[in-house]
Design an enzyme around this catalytic site. Structure first.
Site, PDB file in Angstrom:
ATOM      1  CD  GLU A   1      31.871 -48.116  48.826  1.00  0.00           C
ATOM      2  OE1 GLU A   1      31.956 -47.849  50.036  1.00  0.00           O
ATOM      3  OE2 GLU A   1      31.032 -47.574  48.063  1.00  0.00           O
TER       4      GLU A   1
ATOM      5  CG  HIS B   1      28.630 -47.434  51.466  1.00  0.00           C
ATOM      6  ND1 HIS B   1      29.918 -46.931  51.531  1.00  0.00           N
ATOM      7  CD2 HIS B   1      27.993 -46.998  52.582  1.00  0.00           C
ATOM      8  CE1 HIS B   1      30.058 -46.223  52.642  1.00  0.00           C
ATOM      9  NE2 HIS B   1      28.910 -46.245  53.291  1.00  0.00           N
TER      10      HIS B   1
ATOM     11  CE  LYS C   1      24.817 -48.070  59.780  1.00  0.00           C
ATOM     12  NZ  LYS C   1      25.906 -48.918  60.336  1.00  0.00           N
TER      13      LYS C   1
ATOM     14  NE  ARG D   1      30.072 -52.700  63.283  1.00  0.00           N
ATOM     15  CZ  ARG D   1      30.050 -51.804  62.291  1.00  0.00           C
ATOM     16  NH1 ARG D   1      31.127 -51.589  61.557  1.00  0.00           N
ATOM     17  NH2 ARG D   1      28.942 -51.123  62.031  1.00  0.00           N
TER      18      ARG D   1
ATOM     19  CB  CYS E   1      28.743 -42.878  52.381  1.00  0.00           C
ATOM     20  SG  CYS E   1      27.512 -43.329  53.647  1.00  0.00           S
TER      21      CYS E   1
ATOM     22  CB  SER F   1      25.801 -48.798  55.671  1.00  0.00           C
ATOM     23  OG  SER F   1      26.185 -49.022  57.004  1.00  0.00           O
TER      24      SER F   1
END
Length: 309
Positions: free
Chosen positions: A237, A235, A163, A249, A142, A192
């Site tokens: 992971e 991502h 984003k 968040r 990333c 992300s």
């Protein structure tokens, strides 16, 4: 590969609860084989969570992988206890004279920060320069992809206006590439990021092989022909709930984020998402360890003299 980690690392108990094979240092010491030495430069704020995610992906193979955790930001962490950092992380000065079979550089929440404004930008440059002579193969994830492309190839920072967040479909572009060996023709992966990675830009600036891209033409997975460096812009992971945690968040912070694409069932944030990318994430890391690290690294790391020139 059973990953070899310190006995007291919190990830040991966390991953064992998931039936992930983790070998502690005390147990590994009685096996007479040379483990692969893999260094993880963890740039994420929640370091323990990130450790769990990457160690899970590195654990599924029959050889030992000796993990060492690296930090280059000396500022006090708001998300990780100082005791944990002191006990389990090394500084660059501790390892700069050593050689490693593999290096993983994680992402970081710095998509809207100019490179020269990143507090540890000189240290990032130092590590990447060091890796040319001291690491067999490096995997960037990333934000680290964007940083490496700038440092190694001079590619300017490319930032999206909005984003990208969600789980996107990709297709492999080179069916016989080793890094995507065993992949389905199309597969899902979470993203992300604000960083933009147009495949055309990668082709224009570099001789890297693009191995997988999105239907919109964004490069997802690409690598050098000599297998010394590999890049994954998403991502793989991430846990099933990581994108949800980021979304809620941002909602609580009043940022009015878009609901992550193709993630929540029926696009409903009140419903529990499921991981639809796990198998390809595991394959990616297993292939990297096997074909980009194990198959080309020397048995005696003292004899390694790699170059990216």
């Amino acid at each position: 590969m059973p990953i070899r980690v310190p006995d007291e690392l919190p990830a040991v108990n966390f991953l064992r609860q998931e039936n992930v094979f983790v070998m502690t240092t005390s147990r590994a010491s009685v096996q007479e084989i040379r483990p692969l030495k893999v260094l993880i430069l963890n740039l994420m704020p929640k370091k323990i969570e990130t450790e769990n995610q990457f160690l899970r992906l590195l654990s599924n193979s029959p050889l030992q992988v000796d993990i060492r955790l690296l930090r280059i930001d000396s500022r006090e962490s708001r998300n990780t206890p100082a005791e944990h950092l002191n006990n389990f992380y090394c500084n660059f000065e501790d390892i700069c004279d050593e050689n490693y079979d593999g290096l993983i550089v994680t992402g970081a929440p710095l998509g809207l920060v100019e490179f020269n404004d990143v507090a540890y930008w000189p240290q990032i440059q130092q590590v990447l320069e060091w890796a040319k002579e001291h690491v067999t193969s490096t995997l960037f994830v990333c934000w680290a992809v964007q940083a490496a492309l700038n440092i190694l190839y001079g590619i300017p920072k490319q930032t999206r206006q909005e984003k990208i967040s969600g789980v996107y479909e990709h297709h492999i572009t080179q069916p016989h590439a080793l890094l995507t060996k065993g992949f389905d023709d199309t597969f899902l992966a979470p993203h992300s990021r604000y960083a933009d990675f147009p495949a055309a830009l990668i082709r224009d600036y570099t001789d890297l092989d693009i191995l997988a891209e999105s239907e919109e033409g964004d490069a997802y997975l690409f690598a050098s022909k000599d297998k010394r460096i590999a890049f994954v812009t998403g991502h793989p992971e991430y846990d099933a709930l990581t994108l949800a945690g980021e979304y809620f968040r941002d909602v609580e912070a009043g940022l009015a984020p878009r609901v992550p694409y193709n993630y929540f069932p029926n696009n409903d944030p009140t419903k529990t998402p499921r991981a639809t990318w796990r198998s390809h994430g595991n394959l990616l890391f297993t292939n990297w360890l096997n074909y980009y690290v194990y198959q080309i690294t020397p048995y005696d790391l003292r004899h390694m003299n790699p170059t990216l020139e």
